[in-house]
Motif scaffolding. Sequence first.
Motif, short mmCIF file in Angstrom:
data_model
loop_
_atom_site.label_atom_id
_atom_site.label_comp_id
_atom_site.label_asym_id
_atom_site.label_seq_id
_atom_site.Cartn_x
_atom_site.Cartn_y
_atom_site.Cartn_z
N ALA A 145 0.05 10.77 7.88
CA ALA A 145 -0.80 10.68 9.07
C ALA A 145 -0.71 11.96 9.90
O ALA A 145 -1.72 12.43 10.44
CB ALA A 145 -0.41 9.48 9.91
N THR B 93 -6.11 8.33 8.26
CA THR B 93 -5.36 7.84 9.43
C THR B 93 -5.53 6.33 9.57
O THR B 93 -4.55 5.62 9.80
CB THR B 93 -5.83 8.56 10.71
OG1 THR B 93 -5.65 9.97 10.54
CG2 THR B 93 -5.05 8.09 11.92
N VAL C 77 -3.49 4.56 6.93
CA VAL C 77 -2.05 4.58 7.26
C VAL C 77 -1.75 3.47 8.27
O VAL C 77 -0.78 2.73 8.12
CB VAL C 77 -1.60 5.95 7.79
CG1 VAL C 77 -0.23 5.87 8.44
CG2 VAL C 77 -1.60 6.97 6.66
N GLU C 78 -2.57 3.38 9.31
CA GLU C 78 -2.34 2.34 10.33
C GLU C 78 -2.43 0.96 9.72
O GLU C 78 -1.62 0.08 10.04
CB GLU C 78 -3.32 2.52 11.49
CG GLU C 78 -3.15 3.82 12.25
CD GLU C 78 -1.73 4.10 12.72
OE1 GLU C 78 -1.00 3.17 13.09
OE2 GLU C 78 -1.33 5.28 12.69
#
Length: 181
Positions: A141, A166, A169-170
Motif C-alpha cells: 500500500a 490500495t 489492500v484495505e
Amino acid sequence: MQPRIPRQSVGEQALGPRADTAATLSAELAAVVTAARRRAVRDGDRQIDTAHLLHSLLEYDADVRAVFDDGPEIARLLGYLVQRSIGYGLRWQGSVEDSGAVPVVQESEGLSPLAAGAMGNACDRAARRGDEPACGVDLLAALVVDPQARAVEVLDRAGIDRHEVTARVEDFLSQSGSSSR
C-alpha cells in the motif's frame, strides 16, 4: 572473466532499512528487504527502489500475491520486473528515485528517497492499526502512494491501477481481521 553478480562491499552489505525502521518490520518483510537489496546489487543499482521492493514482495509474500489473486496480474507484473535489466528499467540505472512529490525524508542508507518513505509509511500504517510490526501488504500500500514511484510505473505498464491496489489492500486487511499474519 568477470562474475555476473558483483561482490558486495562492506557498505553495500549494509544496504537496507534504518535500525529504527527495521525494528518495526515483520520477519517476513525484513526478508523482502534483504531480497530487494540483493536484487539492487545484482542489477548494479546504487539504491533499493520501489520496483525492487515490489518485485521481492511478489516473490516472497503470499499475502501480497493474494491481493493480486495469484493469477495473470502476478505474471504480468513479474514479466515487467524481470525485464527491468534489459528493457525499460535501463533508464533507471544511475538515477535516484525521487519524484519530489513527497516530503523529503532523511537519507536511509541504501534506499531511494521514495523507498525510504514507503518503508516509513508501511510502519505508520501498521502502527495506526495497532498491528505492529509492518507486514508486506502494508508496504505494498505504501509503494503506490506516490504516482511517480517506479513500482507505480510497473503497475501501470501491467494495466493495474494504483488506487485499486490500495482498495484491495484495505479489503484484504479487513477480511483478515486487521492482521495478515
